[in-house]
Design an enzyme around this catalytic site. Structure first.
Site, PDB file in Angstrom:
ATOM      1  N   GLY A   1      -1.242  -0.958  -4.445  1.00  0.00           N
ATOM      2  CA  GLY A   1      -2.004   0.227  -4.831  1.00  0.00           C
ATOM      3  C   GLY A   1      -1.643   1.437  -3.998  1.00  0.00           C
TER       4      GLY A   1
ATOM      5  N   GLU B   1       0.839  -1.202   0.000  1.00  0.00           N
ATOM      6  CA  GLU B   1       0.000   0.000   0.000  1.00  0.00           C
ATOM      7  C   GLU B   1       0.870   1.246   0.000  1.00  0.00           C
ATOM      8  OE1 GLU B   1      -3.845   0.178   2.362  1.00  0.00           O
ATOM      9  OE2 GLU B   1      -2.536   1.398   3.624  1.00  0.00           O
ATOM     10  N   CYS B   2       0.795   2.035  -1.050  1.00  0.00           N
ATOM     11  CA  CYS B   2       1.530   3.285  -1.196  1.00  0.00           C
ATOM     12  C   CYS B   2       3.037   3.033  -1.068  1.00  0.00           C
ATOM     13  CB  CYS B   2       1.031   4.338  -0.214  1.00  0.00           C
ATOM     14  SG  CYS B   2       1.474   6.032  -0.702  1.00  0.00           S
ATOM     15  N   GLY B   3       3.650   3.266   0.087  1.00  0.00           N
ATOM     16  CA  GLY B   3       5.058   2.944   0.245  1.00  0.00           C
ATOM     17  C   GLY B   3       5.334   1.474  -0.012  1.00  0.00           C
TER      18      GLY B   3
END
Length: 447
Positions: free
Chosen positions: A428, A330-332
């Site tokens: 994502g 997630e993101c990072g």
């Protein structure tokens, strides 16, 4: 159930510093439950450090009123007092016309008194006008007190008191804090510097904030304002289902948690455990390999700051690359899954590269829908999430996306959740919350 919201008249008035100081000061004699309004995952780590109780998010975009009350009661019922730090100004939300996403909406939902926090630099009579305007703007709110921040000295405070009392004899002046650079807190592009990066230093800093609050504010007055008789109604029917879906799974989930990855909503951990998952935390920087587990959860953080340290841990990279279970990034965590971050080699599982930019690439509440069943959701189900990132993916050689974004940015062309290895790995940008995506925990914990 004692509770009070610390609400700013705007952003940058010192909400986190003073709210955290209040939490720390009260914790010396009370069991304090901290909260943060909105989707921020960094500010709550300061609250947690100050109180030794895990801070939670209350968000009227992610959650409906029943869910907010249920979460609040769940976490506050055995505590002496709850302190809720607001977000931005009291009335700021996703729309200029309604309360959704605002501090005001949460305060009304949990029927909490409010203490306004104001940057009083160069203000005297205007402070009274601001208070009068805030109190009259929404009659459903219970604004009981005010704290003045960044005053010049005692003479300035006396003028503020005289002006406010002349125009509003009811509001309680809880206290005032003088301008002091030692009350500032370090920031970077995504907000405050996370607590895992500065544990010993931060402990001393928070104690200083707490001591300042004890010296400058009327703590007994804060407790008095918080003491409301109204009990929060909660519909206990199917209480777990009102928050998130629950399936009794029996998986073991390894969660990346260190200075590089620490952007998590702790209610996600609760939801996973209520779905039968056993959680174990590990460090992609410091540990040799991942723990024995069925599923990997790589949350958000600052992998771009620690890219060299992550890349140098070749045994960890090999361990993750050889893992044959489910992986959610997630993101990072998404960035870690790609080939590289700013040219520094990463996991090379998702065939794309991550780069940092000077401008925000995504900053928004998100509404999305799942294009198909995946490891964090069900086909055609919608979810509410949040995104905030300066990075973007380039050289994308993947074309299978698990969800489309109706509000927000996503990875590319309003698509998010790159899916590879027959859906076993998903990465994502949207930060998922177990209430905003009620299938998150039941799907991720499923073997």
């Amino acid at each position: 159930m004692k509770r009070v919201v610390i609400a700013g008249t705007s952003s940058m008035v010192g909400k986190t510093t003073i709210s955290t100081g209040i939490m720390n000061a009260l914790s010396k004699k009370n069991n304090v439950q901290p909260y943060k309004v909105g989707p921020d995952y960094i500010d709550p780590t300061y609250h947690t450090k100050a109180t030794e109780n895990t801070s939670r998010n209350l968000d009227s975009f992610f959650m409906d009123e029943t869910q907010i009350r249920s979460l609040f009661k769940r976490h506050s019922q055995n505590k002496d007092i709850s302190i809720i730090e607001g977000v931005r100004g009291l009335f700021e939300g996703i729309s200029p016309y309604n309360d959704v996403g605002s501090t005001a909406s949460v305060a009304k939902t949990i029927d909490s008194p409010i203490i306004l926090l104001m940057d009083a630099r160069s203000l005297t009579r205007s402070a009274a006008a601001i208070i009068k305007g805030f109190k009259s703007f929404d009659s459903e709110l219970n604004i009981k007190g005010v704290i003045f921040n960044k005053i010049r000295g005692d003479g300035h405070l006396n003028k503020l008191k005289e002006a406010v009392k002349y125009y509003d004899g009811e509001i309680e002046i809880v206290g005032a804090i003088k301008r002091d650079e030692n009350l500032a807190v370090a920031e970077r592009h995504l907000g405050l510097v996370p607590t895992p990066e500065k544990t010993e230093e931060l402990g001393k800093q928070i104690e200083f904030w707490g001591d300042t609050v004890l010296e400058c504010l009327d703590i007994d007055k804060i407790i008095e304002i918080s003491d409301v008789d109204f009990e929060i109604p909660v519909d206990n029917k199917n209480k777990d289902e009102t928050l998130w879906k629950v399936d009794k799974n029996s998986s073991k989930i390894a969660i990346a948690f260190d200075e590089s990855f620490n952007f998590y909503y702790h209610d996600n951990f609760d939801a996973l455990k209520e779905n039968g998952a056993k959680l174990e935390f590990f460090s992609p920087i410091h540990d040799f390999e991942i723990p024995n587990c069925d599923i990997l959860y790589l949350g958000g953080g600052y992998p771009e700051i620690f890219s060299k340290e992550l890349s140098k841990n070749t045994s960890m990279i090999e361990s993750i690359r050889n893992f044959d279970g489910k992986i959610y990034g997630e993101c990072g965590g998404l960035m870690y899954l790609t080939n590289s971050i700013n040219g520094v080699d990463m996991l090379k599982l998702i065939n794309a590269d991550s780069i940092m930019t000077k401008n925000v690439q995504g900053l928004s509440y998100v509404i999305g829908s799942f294009k198909k069943d995946c490891i964090i959701g069900k086909e055609k189900e919608t979810f509410k999430a949040h995104e905030f990132h300066y990075s973007k993916l380039i050289n994308i050689n993947e074309n299978d996306f698990s969800y489309e974004i109706n509000r927000g940015t996503g990875i590319i062309d309003k698509l998010d959740g790159i899916s590879i290895k027959d859906g076993r790995i998903v990465g994502g940008y949207a930060h998922q919350h177990a209430v905003g995506n009620p299938y998150f925990a039941s799907c991720l914990s499923k073997l």
